[in-house]
Design a protein around this motif. Structure first.
Motif, PDB file in Angstrom:
ATOM      1  N   PHE A  31       2.424  -7.143 -30.933  1.00  0.00           N
ATOM      2  CA  PHE A  31       1.758  -6.349 -29.904  1.00  0.00           C
ATOM      3  C   PHE A  31       0.311  -6.142 -30.346  1.00  0.00           C
ATOM      4  O   PHE A  31       0.065  -5.636 -31.434  1.00  0.00           O
ATOM      5  CB  PHE A  31       2.516  -5.014 -29.784  1.00  0.00           C
ATOM      6  N   GLU A  32      -0.618  -6.589 -29.502  1.00  0.00           N
ATOM      7  CA  GLU A  32      -2.038  -6.406 -29.834  1.00  0.00           C
ATOM      8  C   GLU A  32      -2.672  -5.464 -28.833  1.00  0.00           C
ATOM      9  O   GLU A  32      -3.187  -5.906 -27.806  1.00  0.00           O
ATOM     10  CB  GLU A  32      -2.750  -7.763 -29.846  1.00  0.00           C
ATOM     11  N   PRO A  33      -2.611  -4.175 -29.104  1.00  0.00           N
ATOM     12  CA  PRO A  33      -3.174  -3.218 -28.167  1.00  0.00           C
ATOM     13  C   PRO A  33      -4.697  -3.265 -28.170  1.00  0.00           C
ATOM     14  O   PRO A  33      -5.306  -3.854 -29.062  1.00  0.00           O
ATOM     15  CB  PRO A  33      -2.676  -1.871 -28.698  1.00  0.00           C
ATOM     16  N   LYS A  34      -5.286  -2.643 -27.156  1.00  0.00           N
ATOM     17  CA  LYS A  34      -6.741  -2.628 -27.027  1.00  0.00           C
ATOM     18  C   LYS A  34      -7.301  -1.356 -27.666  1.00  0.00           C
ATOM     19  O   LYS A  34      -6.568  -0.411 -27.943  1.00  0.00           O
ATOM     20  CB  LYS A  34      -7.117  -2.724 -25.545  1.00  0.00           C
ATOM     21  N   PRO A  35      -8.631  -1.317 -27.870  1.00  0.00           N
ATOM     22  CA  PRO A  35      -9.205  -0.173 -28.597  1.00  0.00           C
ATOM     23  C   PRO A  35      -9.126   1.156 -27.855  1.00  0.00           C
ATOM     24  O   PRO A  35      -9.164   2.194 -28.490  1.00  0.00           O
ATOM     25  CB  PRO A  35     -10.674  -0.564 -28.774  1.00  0.00           C
ATOM     26  N   HIS A  36      -9.044   1.133 -26.523  1.00  0.00           N
ATOM     27  CA  HIS A  36      -9.064   2.417 -25.807  1.00  0.00           C
ATOM     28  C   HIS A  36      -7.701   2.732 -25.184  1.00  0.00           C
ATOM     29  O   HIS A  36      -6.756   2.940 -25.901  1.00  0.00           O
ATOM     30  CB  HIS A  36     -10.226   2.449 -24.815  1.00  0.00           C
ATOM     31  N   PHE A  37      -7.615   2.701 -23.868  1.00  0.00           N
ATOM     32  CA  PHE A  37      -6.375   3.150 -23.216  1.00  0.00           C
ATOM     33  C   PHE A  37      -5.384   2.011 -23.039  1.00  0.00           C
ATOM     34  O   PHE A  37      -5.699   1.002 -22.412  1.00  0.00           O
ATOM     35  CB  PHE A  37      -6.698   3.775 -21.857  1.00  0.00           C
ATOM     36  N   ASN A  38      -4.194   2.187 -23.578  1.00  0.00           N
ATOM     37  CA  ASN A  38      -3.115   1.230 -23.426  1.00  0.00           C
ATOM     38  C   ASN A  38      -2.017   1.891 -22.601  1.00  0.00           C
ATOM     39  O   ASN A  38      -1.361   2.816 -23.080  1.00  0.00           O
ATOM     40  CB  ASN A  38      -2.580   0.835 -24.800  1.00  0.00           C
ATOM     41  N   VAL A  39      -1.874   1.430 -21.361  1.00  0.00           N
ATOM     42  CA  VAL A  39      -0.884   2.027 -20.466  1.00  0.00           C
ATOM     43  C   VAL A  39       0.381   1.167 -20.515  1.00  0.00           C
ATOM     44  O   VAL A  39       0.335  -0.030 -20.231  1.00  0.00           O
ATOM     45  CB  VAL A  39      -1.426   2.107 -19.020  1.00  0.00           C
ATOM     46  N   ILE A  40       1.488   1.779 -20.926  1.00  0.00           N
ATOM     47  CA  ILE A  40       2.740   1.042 -21.093  1.00  0.00           C
ATOM     48  C   ILE A  40       3.679   1.481 -19.990  1.00  0.00           C
ATOM     49  O   ILE A  40       4.088   2.644 -19.961  1.00  0.00           O
ATOM     50  CB  ILE A  40       3.323   1.356 -22.487  1.00  0.00           C
ATOM     51  N   HIS A  41       3.972   0.593 -19.039  1.00  0.00           N
ATOM     52  CA  HIS A  41       4.802   1.026 -17.924  1.00  0.00           C
ATOM     53  C   HIS A  41       6.075   0.195 -17.806  1.00  0.00           C
ATOM     54  O   HIS A  41       6.170  -0.900 -18.348  1.00  0.00           O
ATOM     55  CB  HIS A  41       4.013   1.050 -16.616  1.00  0.00           C
ATOM     56  N   GLY A  42       7.038   0.742 -17.108  1.00  0.00           N
ATOM     57  CA  GLY A  42       8.322   0.060 -16.932  1.00  0.00           C
ATOM     58  C   GLY A  42       9.349   1.073 -16.452  1.00  0.00           C
ATOM     59  O   GLY A  42       9.076   2.270 -16.397  1.00  0.00           O
ATOM     60  N   ASP A  43      10.534   0.550 -16.118  1.00  0.00           N
ATOM     61  CA  ASP A  43      11.579   1.425 -15.570  1.00  0.00           C
ATOM     62  C   ASP A  43      12.212   2.293 -16.657  1.00  0.00           C
ATOM     63  O   ASP A  43      12.014   2.058 -17.842  1.00  0.00           O
ATOM     64  CB  ASP A  43      12.675   0.572 -14.914  1.00  0.00           C
ATOM     65  N   THR A 345       2.795   6.125 -21.970  1.00  0.00           N
ATOM     66  CA  THR A 345       3.923   5.511 -21.265  1.00  0.00           C
ATOM     67  C   THR A 345       4.092   6.183 -19.917  1.00  0.00           C
ATOM     68  O   THR A 345       3.810   7.369 -19.758  1.00  0.00           O
ATOM     69  CB  THR A 345       5.245   5.697 -22.033  1.00  0.00           C
ATOM     70  N   THR A 346       4.561   5.406 -18.953  1.00  0.00           N
ATOM     71  CA  THR A 346       4.812   5.978 -17.630  1.00  0.00           C
ATOM     72  C   THR A 346       5.729   5.061 -16.823  1.00  0.00           C
ATOM     73  O   THR A 346       5.752   3.846 -17.047  1.00  0.00           O
ATOM     74  CB  THR A 346       3.484   6.204 -16.868  1.00  0.00           C
ATOM     75  N   THR A 347       6.462   5.654 -15.906  1.00  0.00           N
ATOM     76  CA  THR A 347       7.214   4.828 -14.962  1.00  0.00           C
ATOM     77  C   THR A 347       6.320   4.472 -13.768  1.00  0.00           C
ATOM     78  O   THR A 347       6.600   3.549 -13.038  1.00  0.00           O
ATOM     79  CB  THR A 347       8.455   5.586 -14.442  1.00  0.00           C
ATOM     80  N   HIS A 348       5.240   5.246 -13.567  1.00  0.00           N
ATOM     81  CA  HIS A 348       4.347   5.059 -12.426  1.00  0.00           C
ATOM     82  C   HIS A 348       2.912   4.862 -12.901  1.00  0.00           C
ATOM     83  O   HIS A 348       2.164   5.836 -13.033  1.00  0.00           O
ATOM     84  CB  HIS A 348       4.381   6.286 -11.519  1.00  0.00           C
TER      85      HIS A 348
END
Ligand SMILES: Nc1ncnc2c1ncn2[C@@H]1O[C@H](COP(=O)(O)OP(=O)(O)OP(=O)(O)O)[C@@H](O)[C@H]1O
Ligand SMILES: [Mg+2]
Length: 370
Positions: A31-43, A345-348
């Motif tokens: 996993f190579e995240p970015k320097p600022h905001f990483n939004v992780i979404h899914g059910d 993390t978010t579902t939406h």
């Protein structure tokens, strides 16, 4: 302004790469995240919190859900492996953690066993919000004391050992108090430790709150807006001096013996949170509790950045629910001033009202895709 980076000397702490194998339901991943905001979404149940837990475990060496090591290992695996490159500060660091079902946990910092856990903790600092943290506003004082204690442990390398000696002496004293005929002389040996260590603990927490409270109040009013005043105050059960604690232990001997435990002391202190001069615990709405907790975490991020010279990694598990649109927007606006790395993390994903410096990742059955 809160979270402005003008006072911060070094580059923020960041995860550059994370590799995971056999961790919870996560597929083997790089996993190579970015320097600022990483939004992780899914059910629901996809593995979003598991990914956040893996990142948090790298810094804190424990699960934020209070899970045992065994629970972290994938059902089909015998070991879980986390391997990461962390940047920020003078040079990048390589962290590696291997946990097995029967062997002891193996840690490597830059290829070697770390000298102590505090060396490890100073390499990766993190601030976490997860749904269980709502109890910081809605729950009993022990949650709030733990919040202060964890922050002090990150700032002050000897605070943890002082607190541990206080807690050990308290357990021993309480054990004696439960005995049929408590020997007052042996009790006094513990009173001496409790007064000394208790004064250090109480004063450190009170000083921390002096510095923290204005930041919490500012963050709360920036996000919540309106004219709801928040009060933040450290309320010690006994004045935190060696003499006052010693005197209180002496005076309450009969009371303590009748109840079978030590009633007064820093283990009963509280970080008082009030809305309109009434305790927020029983009077705040759910959205107000969430905003208070987010304000506490924002203040923690701000204070740790200033004291350590580096912005910590911020982990936000399911942060947006219950906040209305404008409060969500103001919260993210405030965070974007910090300049640190954030995982949400978010579902939406549409609830995450961020336009710039944002990358989205999708999680499905433990697999992460852009
Ligand atoms: N040790 C383990 N091995 C394999 N799978 C596990 C393990 N521990 C938990 N899981 C699975 O991981 C999933 C939960 O993942 P996680 O908590 O990350 O979900 P989430 O995406 O955050 O969902 P939500 O939106 O509901 O919070 C569940 O399906 C659970 O069965
Ligand atoms: Mg989750």
């Amino acid at each position: 302004m809160l979270l402005s980076d003008s006072r911060i000397a070094e580059a923020p702490t960041r995860v550059a790469v994370l590799r995971a194998q056999g961790f919870r339901n996560l597929a083997s991943l790089t996993f190579e995240p970015k320097p600022h905001f990483n939004v992780i979404h899914g059910d629901n149940g996809a593995g979003k919190s598991n990914l956040l837990e893996a990142i948090y475990y790298l810094g804190a060496l424990k699960s934020f859900r209070g899970a045992k090591t065994e629970d972290l290992i994938g059902l089909d695996s015998d070991t879980a492996l986390l391997d990461a490159t962390i940047t920020g500060g003078a040079a990048p660091h390589k962290l590696r953690i291997e946990v097995g079902r029967s062997e002891r946990r193996r840690l490597q910092l830059d290829g070697k066993r770390p000298r102590s856990s505090s060396v490890w903790h100073q390499t990766v600092q993190m601030v976490l919000f997860h749904p269980g943290d709502l109890m910081l506003a809605a729950g009993a004082p022990d949650r709030r004391r733990a919040f202060l204690d964890r922050m002090l442990e990150q700032i002050n390398p000897i605070y943890g050992s002082t607190l541990a000696s206080y807690e050990k002496a308290l357990r021993s004293r309480n054990r004696l108090l439960k005995e049929e005929r408590t020997d007052r002389r042996s009790l006094r040996a513990y009173d001496a430790i409790l007064s000394k260590a208790g004064a250090v603990v109480g004063q450190a927490r009170a000083r921390l709150v002096d510095d923290l409270a204005p930041r919490v109040i500012r963050a709360f009013s920036e996000v919540f807006a309106g004219d709801t005043p928040l009060g933040v105050r450290y309320v010690p059960r006994v004045e935190p001096t060696e003499e006052a604690i010693a005197h209180s232990l002496e005076r309450s001997f009969e009371k303590d013996r009748a109840r079978g435990f030590t009633v007064d002391g820093p283990h009963g202190d509280d970080l008082e949170l009030q809305l309109h001069d009434v305790g927020a615990r029983h009077h705040g709405s759910q959205g107000q509790h969430r905003t208070i907790v987010l304000a506490l975490k924002t203040a923690e991020l701000d204070l740790l950045s200033e004291r350590t010279g580096r912005v910590p990694i911020l982990l936000l598990d399911d942060v947006s629910s219950e906040l209305d649109r404008s409060r969500n927007r103001r919260f993210f606006e405030m965070l974007s001033h910090a300049g640190g790395q954030v995982f949400l993390t978010t579902t939406h994903p549409e609830f995450i009202l961020l336009e710039n410096d944002r990358v989205d990742f999708h999680v499905e059955a433990g697999r992460i895709t852009r």
